[in-house]
Motif scaffolding. Sequence first.
Motif, PDB file in Angstrom:
ATOM      1  N   GLN A   5       0.839  -1.198   0.000  1.00 55.81           N
ATOM      2  CA  GLN A   5       0.000   0.000   0.000  1.00 55.81           C
ATOM      3  C   GLN A   5       0.870   1.243   0.000  1.00 55.81           C
ATOM      4  O   GLN A   5       1.848   1.326   0.752  1.00 55.81           O
ATOM      5  N   VAL A   6       0.536   2.193  -0.816  1.00 52.83           N
ATOM      6  CA  VAL A   6       1.265   3.457  -0.912  1.00 52.83           C
ATOM      7  C   VAL A   6       0.277   4.591  -0.687  1.00 52.83           C
ATOM      8  O   VAL A   6      -0.800   4.614  -1.288  1.00 52.83           O
ATOM      9  N   GLN A   7       0.640   5.501   0.166  1.00 54.41           N
ATOM     10  CA  GLN A   7      -0.157   6.708   0.380  1.00 54.41           C
ATOM     11  C   GLN A   7       0.586   7.898  -0.201  1.00 54.41           C
ATOM     12  O   GLN A   7       1.789   8.049   0.009  1.00 54.41           O
ATOM     13  N   LEU A   8      -0.143   8.737  -0.907  1.00 57.23           N
ATOM     14  CA  LEU A   8       0.441   9.888  -1.586  1.00 57.23           C
ATOM     15  C   LEU A   8      -0.207  11.164  -1.073  1.00 57.23           C
ATOM     16  O   LEU A   8      -1.437  11.239  -0.981  1.00 57.23           O
ATOM     17  N   VAL A   9       0.615  12.151  -0.761  1.00 58.20           N
ATOM     18  CA  VAL A   9       0.108  13.428  -0.265  1.00 58.20           C
ATOM     19  C   VAL A   9       0.727  14.554  -1.078  1.00 58.20           C
ATOM     20  O   VAL A   9       1.945  14.765  -1.036  1.00 58.20           O
ATOM     21  N   GLU A  10      -0.122  15.283  -1.819  1.00 58.56           N
ATOM     22  CA  GLU A  10       0.350  16.405  -2.628  1.00 58.56           C
ATOM     23  C   GLU A  10       0.343  17.690  -1.813  1.00 58.56           C
ATOM     24  O   GLU A  10      -0.445  17.847  -0.874  1.00 58.56           O
ATOM     25  N   SER A  11       1.201  18.615  -2.211  1.00 57.16           N
ATOM     26  CA  SER A  11       1.230  19.944  -1.615  1.00 57.16           C
ATOM     27  C   SER A  11       1.842  20.909  -2.618  1.00 57.16           C
ATOM     28  O   SER A  11       2.383  20.478  -3.650  1.00 57.16           O
ATOM     29  N   GLY A  12       1.736  22.191  -2.307  1.00 53.59           N
ATOM     30  CA  GLY A  12       2.386  23.190  -3.142  1.00 53.59           C
ATOM     31  C   GLY A  12       1.477  23.960  -4.075  1.00 53.59           C
ATOM     32  O   GLY A  12       1.923  24.890  -4.749  1.00 53.59           O
ATOM     33  N   GLY A  13       0.210  23.581  -4.142  1.00 49.73           N
ATOM     34  CA  GLY A  13      -0.707  24.321  -4.989  1.00 49.73           C
ATOM     35  C   GLY A  13      -1.017  25.690  -4.415  1.00 49.73           C
ATOM     36  O   GLY A  13      -0.614  26.028  -3.303  1.00 49.73           O
ATOM     37  N   GLY A  14      -1.744  26.487  -5.196  1.00 50.15           N
ATOM     38  CA  GLY A  14      -2.123  27.810  -4.722  1.00 50.15           C
ATOM     39  C   GLY A  14      -2.646  28.676  -5.836  1.00 50.15           C
ATOM     40  O   GLY A  14      -2.883  28.210  -6.957  1.00 50.15           O
ATOM     41  N   SER A  34       4.637  19.168  -4.870  1.00 49.52           N
ATOM     42  CA  SER A  34       5.331  18.029  -4.287  1.00 49.52           C
ATOM     43  C   SER A  34       4.334  16.914  -4.014  1.00 49.52           C
ATOM     44  O   SER A  34       3.158  17.175  -3.732  1.00 49.52           O
ATOM     45  N   CYS A  35       4.817  15.700  -4.075  1.00 50.30           N
ATOM     46  CA  CYS A  35       3.997  14.537  -3.750  1.00 50.30           C
ATOM     47  C   CYS A  35       4.859  13.604  -2.911  1.00 50.30           C
ATOM     48  O   CYS A  35       5.812  13.001  -3.425  1.00 50.30           O
ATOM     49  N   ALA A  36       4.529  13.516  -1.633  1.00 51.85           N
ATOM     50  CA  ALA A  36       5.283  12.671  -0.713  1.00 51.85           C
ATOM     51  C   ALA A  36       4.603  11.303  -0.609  1.00 51.85           C
ATOM     52  O   ALA A  36       3.383  11.215  -0.418  1.00 51.85           O
ATOM     53  N   ALA A  37       5.400  10.258  -0.728  1.00 58.81           N
ATOM     54  CA  ALA A  37       4.876   8.896  -0.695  1.00 58.81           C
ATOM     55  C   ALA A  37       5.297   8.180   0.581  1.00 58.81           C
ATOM     56  O   ALA A  37       6.405   8.387   1.082  1.00 58.81           O
ATOM     57  N   SER A  38       4.402   7.365   1.078  1.00 56.20           N
ATOM     58  CA  SER A  38       4.739   6.519   2.231  1.00 56.20           C
ATOM     59  C   SER A  38       5.388   5.248   1.728  1.00 56.20           C
ATOM     60  O   SER A  38       5.367   4.941   0.537  1.00 56.20           O
TER      61      SER A  38
END
Length: 123
Positions: free
Chosen positions: A1-10, A21-25
Motif C-alpha cells: 500500500q502506498v499513500q500519496l500526499v500532494e502539496s504546493g498548490g495555490g 510536491s507529492c510525498a509517498a509513504s
Amino acid sequence: QVQLVESGGGLVQAGGSLRLSCAASGRTFSIYAMGWFRQAPGKEREFVAAISSGGSTRYADSVKGRFTISRDNAKSTVYLQVNSLIPEDTAIYYCAAGRFWGVATTPGSYDYWGQGTQVTVSS
C-alpha cells in the motif's frame, strides 16, 4: 500500500511558477513509476507528466517546455515544477504511483492516487 500526499498548490498570476510536491509513504518508492494528472471543472482527468523508476520522463504537449517532473527517491517524493503558468492550467493536480516499467499516460495504469492540490492561475 502506498499513500500519496500532494502539496504546493495555490493561487498564482499568469506567468508565475509553483513547485508541486507529492510525498509517498513506504520504503519501496524507488520502484514505482510516478505520474501527475490534472482535472479542471467539467473536464476529464488528463495526463500532465510522468517519470519512470529509472528517471525517464514524458510530458503532455500542452506543458512541454513549461513543466518539469523530477523525483528524489531518498525523500520518497516526486516534484512538478510548473512555470509560465496560464489560466488554462487551472485544475486540481493529482499525483499517482504505479508498479510498471517505463512511463504511462493513462490514469488506469496507476494503482495509487493522492487527494490532489488546487492550482488556480489568474489572468
